[in-house]
Design an enzyme around this catalytic site. Structure first.
Site, PDB file in Angstrom:
ATOM      1  N   GLU A   1      31.632  81.677  50.421  1.00  0.00           N
ATOM      2  CA  GLU A   1      31.615  83.143  50.340  1.00  0.00           C
ATOM      3  C   GLU A   1      31.985  83.461  48.903  1.00  0.00           C
ATOM      4  OE1 GLU A   1      32.176  86.573  50.066  1.00  0.00           O
ATOM      5  OE2 GLU A   1      34.020  86.489  51.256  1.00  0.00           O
TER       6      GLU A   1
ATOM      7  N   CYS B   1      35.092  91.449  46.999  1.00  0.00           N
ATOM      8  CA  CYS B   1      33.783  90.823  46.788  1.00  0.00           C
ATOM      9  C   CYS B   1      32.690  91.783  47.237  1.00  0.00           C
ATOM     10  CB  CYS B   1      33.703  89.480  47.480  1.00  0.00           C
ATOM     11  SG  CYS B   1      34.052  89.567  49.209  1.00  0.00           S
TER      12      CYS B   1
HETATM   13  C1  UN1 Z   1      36.514  89.868  50.118  1.00  0.00           C
HETATM   14  O1  UN1 Z   1      36.577  90.707  49.226  1.00  0.00           O
HETATM   15  O2  UN1 Z   1      36.581  88.620  49.848  1.00  0.00           O
HETATM   16  O3  UN1 Z   1      34.213  93.978  53.784  1.00  0.00           O
HETATM   17  C2  UN1 Z   1      36.441  90.183  51.560  1.00  0.00           C
HETATM   18  C3  UN1 Z   1      35.274  94.043  53.156  1.00  0.00           C
HETATM   19  C4  UN1 Z   1      36.465  93.335  53.721  1.00  0.00           C
HETATM   20  C5  UN1 Z   1      36.481  91.914  53.313  1.00  0.00           C
HETATM   21  C6  UN1 Z   1      36.285  91.643  51.862  1.00  0.00           C
HETATM   22  N1  UN1 Z   1      36.439  93.436  55.157  1.00  0.00           N
HETATM   23  O4  UN1 Z   1      35.389  94.679  52.121  1.00  0.00           O
END
Ligand code: UN1
Length: 510
Positions: A264, A298
């Protein structure tokens, strides 16, 4: 509005929270690995690290624990995760606060992250009674074909600073109900929250009673310790969250020993605002997606394509929101944008902004906000109007920079939308059904997450989470992501008195 500095003793508060959550002091005091709070930039702890051979020993112990845990009926394994969810509910405020201290999240986001953990526990408890396979029609009479899902082994988890606890729980809650053991290498920037999670899980394990010792391990250490996890033959799956650069190293190492990878990695997420969009709604969604978590998700919105017919209505309002957003100490409820994680993040942001300017970008915001904490790096989120998508717009900079571009043609903007290396999250704002469906179709958004009339970030745990292309292709969390944490066996049973071969093959011996 900037939230003024307040005297905060983050180290003292972190220590009090850790004590309350049951973390032994020798794990975070007097060790050789410092942990800093982005709130003030101060050192808040010195952690005890593991050596490479100690890390290998913990993996071996986890493997032993797996060998008995896999024999515990799945619904009973679910009971452990149910207890973990209960403990997380009890410690939600404390863990959320520690997330704010160690990762710099505003209070509602710190608490939201713990809520995400509770949600995945609930999901996993239900899942523990639904780990089912198929019965498949066979071509042979008197036979039955089916598939069975078995526990896989030790699951390695590598997590990033920006979701220091939730990402572990997405993996750990599923892995534990799937009958696996877990070994976690948290980010070097957020080791304290990892210790807190482990202590909370240990409470659940104590209440559970007879879980095998060593079922969950935390490896505090640097990159070399992460490599021990990635290369260990007794770790059949590593789920790694972080940069694409990290994934480029981890992926091939896992492939070399035929281990599974859930990667990821980076995102360069975009939104498209169409002529029919509800602009009030889009404005709010864009503001949270791009400025929330100080641009350090992310899933953060990084590129915005606005149709020329609504550009002059939307973009000035957005700029106003950028100018007025409250930046400040994330321990104060009034702040919406907390600090960047460290100086390197600040420098990276400034570099991207000046590169954007050299490509003709016009910048609103982006400057440092001085709160009086020398090593706290607070910034005004930056909105950068770009003449076209080039230069830093094509890269993920882990900071609150939103590149805004004007478009006129839907097909052309779809192509632009997909013309970056990452493929995590995306959204379209439209009330035109044809545009919405095109965005979700086979030739629409090429991302793992494609949304209509909501932003790119803040996904619920119920769906599979992850993305395509340089985001790495892995899926965690909901839907059928659990299947990656188990070993599938196809079983064919012959209950007839004959032995017919498949495909009409005959092989008759005397
Ligand atoms: C991340 O930034 O690694 O969808 C995960 C989202 C959160 C998870 C982010 N539920 O922004």
């Amino acid at each position: 509005m900037n939230i003024a500095a307040k005297k905060v003793d983050v180290a003292k508060e972190a220590a009090a929270l850790l004590e309350k959550m049951g973390v032994a002091k020798e794990l975070y005091a007097g060790g050789d690995m410092p942990s800093f709070s982005p709130v003030t930039g101060e050192k808040i702890a010195s952690l005890k690290t593991v050596t490479a051979s100690e890390a290998a020993g913990k993996i071996e112990r986890a493997d032993e624990a797996f060998r008995s845990w896999r024999l515990v009926p799945a619904p009973k394994r679910g009971e452990l995760v149910r207890l973990l969810g209960e403990e997380l509910r009890a410690f939600k405020a404390d863990l959320g606060r520690l997330v704010s201290i160690e990762a710099g999240k505003i209070p509602s986001e710190g608490l939201g992250e713990v809520q995400e953990m509770i949600d995945i526990c609930d999901f996993a408890v239900g899942l523990s009674r639904q780990l089912y396979g198929l019965t498949i029609a066979t071509e042979r009479p008197g036979h039955r074909m089916m598939e069975t899902w078995h526990p896989l082994g030790v699951v390695g988890i590598i997590s990033a600073f920006n979701f220091p606890v939730a990402v572990w729980s997405w993996n750990a809650a599923l892995a534990l109900v799937c009958g696996d053991a877990v070994v976690w290498k948290p980010s070097e920037k957020t080791p304290l929250t990892a210790l807190a999670c482990q202590a909370i899980l240990e409470r659940a394990i104590a209440r559970f009673g007879d879980a095998p010792e060593g079922l969950s391990q935390v490896l505090i250490g640097d990159r070399a310790i992460g490599e021990v996890l990635v290369d260990h033959p007794k770790v059949p799956l590593v789920s790694a969250t972080g940069s694409t650069r990290m994934g480029r190293e981890v992926g091939p190492r896992l492939a070399k020993r035929f281990a599974r990878a859930i990667l990821e990695l980076g995102g360069n997420n975009a939104g498209i605002v169409c002529p029919s969009a509800d602009l009030d709604m889009a404005l709010r969604a864009i503001a949270f997606g791009a400025m929330g978590t100080a641009g350090q998700r992310c899933t953060t919105l990084r590129r915005l394509f606005v149709h020329e017919s609504v550009y002059d209505q939307l973009v000035p309002r957005l700029k106003k929101a950028y100018q007025s957003v409250s930046v400040g100490n994330p321990l104060e409820p009034a702040a919406l944008v907390g600090p960047l994680v460290d100086k390197a993040a600040f420098d990276g942001m400034q570099k991207a902004i000046s590169e954007a300017q050299s490509h003709g970008g016009s910048v609103t915001g982006g400057e440092r906000v001085e709160l009086g904490y020398d090593n706290g790096f607070y910034v005004k989120p930056a909105l950068v109007e770009m003449p076209q998508q080039e230069g830093p717009v094509l890269e993920e900079t882990f900071a609150p920079i939103l590149y805004v571009m004007k478009y006129s043609d839907f097909d052309a903007v779809l192509a632009e939308h997909n013309a970056v290396a990452a493929g995590l999250s995306s959204s379209i704002f439209t009330r035109d059904m044809q545009e919405a469906e095109r965005f979700l179709a086979a030739d629409g958004s090429d991302c793992g997450i494609a949304n209509v009339n909501i932003g790119t970030s803040g996904a619920e745990i119920g769906g599979a989470f992850g993305g395509e292309k340089e985001t790495g292709g892995g899926r965690e969390s909901g839907s059928d992501a659990w299947k990656a944490y188990m070993r599938r066996a196809t079983n064919t049973v012959n209950y007839s008195k004959a032995l017919p071969l498949a495909q009409g093959v005959s092989f008759d011996i005397e």
